[in-house]
Design a protein around this motif. Structure first.
Motif, PDB file in Angstrom:
ATOM      1  N   SER A  10       0.934  -1.018  -0.468  1.00  0.00           N
ATOM      2  CA  SER A  10      -0.275  -0.142   0.315  1.00  0.00           C
ATOM      3  C   SER A  10       0.871   1.447  -0.223  1.00  0.00           C
TER       4      SER A  10
ATOM      5  N   SER B 174       2.058   4.561  -0.798  1.00  0.00           N
ATOM      6  CA  SER B 174       0.944   6.048  -2.206  1.00  0.00           C
ATOM      7  C   SER B 174       2.706   7.064  -2.010  1.00  0.00           C
TER       8      SER B 174
ATOM      9  N   GLY C 198      -5.173  -0.451  -6.066  1.00  0.00           N
ATOM     10  CA  GLY C 198      -4.181   0.462  -5.699  1.00  0.00           C
ATOM     11  C   GLY C 198      -4.011   1.558  -7.003  1.00  0.00           C
TER      12      GLY C 198
END
Lengths: 264, 372, 215
Positions: free
Chosen positions: B20, B22, B57
């Motif tokens: 995950s 970002s 994602g």
């Protein structure tokens, strides 16, 4: 046609006796075995010596190439014409054929032995020398075990070629499974010819698969990737599982170079 | 701008390469992804042009979801440079550089012209155009790789350890040239490396990743050196951080002393000093000599060359190193043309350092200004 | 030598027939082996069964194949199609693995660079992978060509028209001349095939000439 073939193969009369399938198969294997044995005695020491010393490389490479181009049937006829008058009895039929088989088996055997030794990791060879091994010890303890896969590949190529060519030997008056093909053709007995053909094909396949199994267990697990305890990410396992077990598995180091695998 | 939003990559064997993640890579800047092997930096890079597809994602390119674009078209708009250049061995240098423009169906003569220009731009003699990759050195191949990636003038470039397969001297040349090129072109670049020094040298923004594809820290290089967020980052950026951070600090006015010099070919005998600086006819420093030991006219082989030379307009690191490395303990400072302006002692540089502002410490919540 | 010149017409017509029987299957075999080899490379689980399976076909002795095939094809043994099919089978048997390995020999970073530059799979195959596999495929073709020329001569036993008929001519008449002419013609034909493949390979691989084999 197919039914004729099945009838012939299921007729027990065709299997027994001195000209039956069983006897012919034994003859076929006998010719092939003796030729391979003699060819090994000549070719493998030569190949190992050339690989170990590095001398005569040119000779092996060109011999393998030239041998491929010679039509074995032509060679067989020449041998018979030349030797038949000089020999007596059964050997007059047999010797010319055996010579052809031996001649044909030598190049792949020699190329396999040579390439196997030549392909040994130079670091392993260096290490062996550095530990104080003599030339002979390096050959016996390091080079030959490491060369075994390719020696075996050469042997399988040679075997296939010999089994196939032994069929042709029937035209020179020998026994073996080729007799069914030649005799059947004379009397236009297609079922007999087809049966002979099928038997030779099956014999070649069976022998090759047997050798594949032997090869699997004769070669050090360190080279084939058999066995356990390898690190998961070690590419060795994956690479070797891709290494197929066919008679054409005769690559030497790179796929550009192939041990001769011509057959007749 | 390239934006990762909660991007995860899980491989079929269960390993999670990127977890995950970002991050944002601003347009026109170099964003470096750095971390130990297994940190998912290359995987992250390759998800941008969808050589690897994210498990979940989204990755957007100027707001457009890359997952919704046609892969081959997406890739033709993104330059890609890899470690061994990946040149096509069966095509000439010129044909290699022309690959993407030709794929895009651009005019042949126009493409040739542009490719030739690019070759010059990356520092290759146009005579190389007709050669094949195997006839080039590693560094030259890498230059061709960069030219090829730039050929269709893509706004975005992905670079995967492009300079790590060449020797240190060539690497530094390639890095310097790359920075000059980027100064002209202003591409949006994502650069992957395992070498923290390279990351700090090249990055406008450095993203440190941990094994398992976790983002450890994202910051401007100077800020990263000053504020490692945890032990992992502190370890990874390594020792000498304080010293290396000086690379990002401009040299203030230093109290320069005038240095007595002699010209090459003159004699140093009779000069009343431990060491004297030798310069050429344009006042460029050449090296130090000891008057007591140097007999007769000064020749090249008599020079002591251990000392480094710092530009007055360069970072503080250069000035300090110049002072520390000089056999006379006096650091040589030159102007931008390379002419001697004076010498400085280490304690004077240290005083300057102590008095300097530390902009990277000012606001711990925001990455500082990009590297000079 | 006089025998040779007296029978020049025969040598040429049988030679042409021999070249046809050995050469056409080379081309057809290559065209069949290319997609098969590509599949074996593209899908890993196909590699072992494909290379092993097709390789196994090569173990069938040629005389046996010449006799068995007509039964399956429903044609007479002496039909040239019989030989053409058999030789195609041998060519495919040799080349599937060669093609797969040749395509696999294209360096990983080159493939990746091509993909990253936006080549579609089909374009990449024809523009990058196939040209780079030419040297390996060519090596396989040379083996197949020489092997084909030799195998076709086995058709002599069944009476198929080709150079090998000189072997039986000589043998049956206890006469060396035709025998040697036949063998020499076979070898010359094999060398010719080899030379043609070498020349074609050189034409298709200018980069190897420029770099002296490095690439």
């Amino acid at each position: 046609m197919i039914s004729g073939l099945i009838d012939w193969l299921t007729d027990s009369a065709n299997w027994s006796g001195s000209d039956g399938v069983v006897a012919r198969t034994v003859e076929h294997l006998w010719y092939s075995g003796i030729s391979l044995f003699v060819a090994c005695l000549i070719a493998i020491p030569l190949g190992l010596a050339i690989g170990h010393t590095g001398r005569g490389r040119f000779f092996v490479v060109n011999l393998a190439g030239a041998a491929r181009a010679i039509p074995s049937l032509g060679l067989l006829y020449v041998m018979v014409l030349w030797l038949f008058p000089k020999l007596v009895g059964d050997s007059a039929f047999l010797v010319p054929s055996l010579i052809v088989l031996i001649v044909l088996a030598i190049p792949p055997l020699m190329a396999g032995a040579y390439a196997g030794v030549e392909g040994v990791d130079p670091a392993a060879r260096d290490a062996a020398k550095g530990m104080g091994m003599t030339g002979g010890q390096v050959l016996a303890k390091v080079e030959v075990p490491n060369a075994l896969p390719l020696i075996f590949s050469g042997f399988r190529s040679a075997t296939l070629q010999v089994i196939a060519t032994a069929t042709l030997a029937a035209v020179a008056g020998t026994g073996g499974l080729g007799r069914f093909l030649i005799d059947g053709q004379k009397v236009r007995d297609y079922p007999q010819m087809a049966s002979g053909a099928l038997l030779v094909a099956v014999l070649a396949l069976v022998v090759d698969l047997l050798l594949a199994v032997v090869q699997r267990y004769a070669v050090s697990p360190g080279l084939t990737g058999r066995g356990s305890g390898r690190p998961a990410e070690g590419g060795g396992v994956r690479r070797s599982s891709r290494r197929s077990n066919t008679p054409l598995d005769v690559e030497i180091v790179s796929s550009q170079r192939t041990v001769d695998s011509q057959h007749t | 701008m390239i934006a990762f939003d909660g991007v995860t990559k899980k491989f079929p064997d269960g390993t999670v390469a990127v977890d995950s993640l970002s991050l944002e890579a601003p347009s026109g800047k170099i964003t470096v992804l750095v971390g130990p092997s297994g940190c998912g930096k290359t995987t992250s890079l390759r998800m941008i042009n969808r050589m690897i597809r994210p498990t979940s994602g989204t990755i957007t390119l100027d707001g457009k979801d890359t997952g919704r674009m046609k892969e081959s078209e997406l890739r033709r708009g993104i330059g890609y440079v890899i470690q061994h250049a990946g040149l096509f061995p069966h095509r000439t240098v010129l044909d290699n550089v022309s690959t993407v423009p030709r794929l895009l169906g651009m005019d042949k003569t126009e493409t040739r012209k542009r490719s030739m220009e690019l070759l010059e731009r990356v520092g290759l003699d146009p005579a190389f155009a007709k050669r094949y990759p195997a006839q080039l050195s590693g560094g030259q191949q890498q230059r061709v790789g960069v030219a090829r990636a730039l050929a269709a003038d893509p706004p975005v470039m992905l670079m995967d350890e492009p300079f790590s397969a060449v020797d240190p001297v060539v690497r530094e040349q390639l890095q310097d040239q790359f920075l000059r090129l980027q100064g002209d072109l202003g591409k949006t670049i994502i650069f992957v490396t395992h070498d923290i020094d390279e990351a700090i040298k090249l990055g406008d923004q450095v993203t440190v990743l941990k094994v398992g594809g976790h983002l450890a820290q994202m910051a401007a290089p100077a800020y990263l050196l000053a504020h490692p967020v945890d032990d992992f980052v502190a370890d990874f950026v390594g020792r000498d951080r304080g010293y290396r951070a000086l690379s990002f600090q401009a040299t203030p006015r230093l109290p320069l002393a005038a240095e007595r010099t002699i010209a090459m070919g003159e004699s140093a005998e009779g000069v009343d000093a431990d060491w004297v600086l030798v310069v050429d006819d344009q006042n460029h420093p050449l090296g130090w000599v000891e008057p007591l030991r140097a007999r007769g006219a000064i020749r090249t082989e008599m020079l002591h060359r251990g000392g480094t030379v710092a530009r007055a307009s360069g970072p503080l690191r250069g000035a300090l190193d110049s002072a520390l490395s000089s056999p006379s303990r006096r650091g040589v400072i030159v102007d931008d043309s390379g002419s001697l302006v004076g010498t400085v002692k280490a304690h004077e540089v240290l005083t300057a350092i102590e008095q300097a502002d530390r902009p990277e410490l000012a606001d711990p919540r925001k990455p500082g200004a990009p590297a000079a | 030598m006089t025998w040779f010149f007296d029978h020049l017409d025969d040598v040429l017509s049988r030679g042409l027939q021999h070249a046809y029987l050995a050469g056409v299957p080379l081309v057809i075999g290559l065209l069949i082996a290319l997609p098969l080899g590509w599949l074996a490379r593209r899908y890993k689980f196909l590699y072992a069964p494909f290379t092993a399976g097709f390789g196994l076909l090569y173990t069938i002795p040629s005389l046996a194949l010449f006799v068995i095939l007509p039964g399956f094809l429903g044609i007479p043994i002496l039909d040239p199609v019989n030989v053409l099919v058999a030789m195609t089978i041998y060519t495919v048997a040799l080349l599937v693995r060669t093609v797969a390995d040749g395509l696999g020999a294209v360096p990983d970073h080159v493939q990746q660079a091509a993909t990253a530059m936006g080549y579609t799979r089909v374009k990449r195959f024809f523009a990058i992978e196939l040209p780079l596999a030419v040297p390996v495929i060519s090596a396989g073709m040379r083996v197949a060509a020489v092997s084909n020329v030799s195998i076709v001569s086995v058709g002599t036993i069944l009476g198929i028209n080709q150079l090998g008929l000189f072997f039986s001519d000589g043998f049956n008449r206890d006469f060396y001349d035709p025998l040697f002419v036949g063998i020499a013609a076979c070898i010359v034909l094999a060398l010719l095939f080899d030379a043609v493949i070498i020349v074609l390979t050189r034409l298709f691989t200018p980069w190897l000439r420029a770099t002296g084999g490095r690439a």
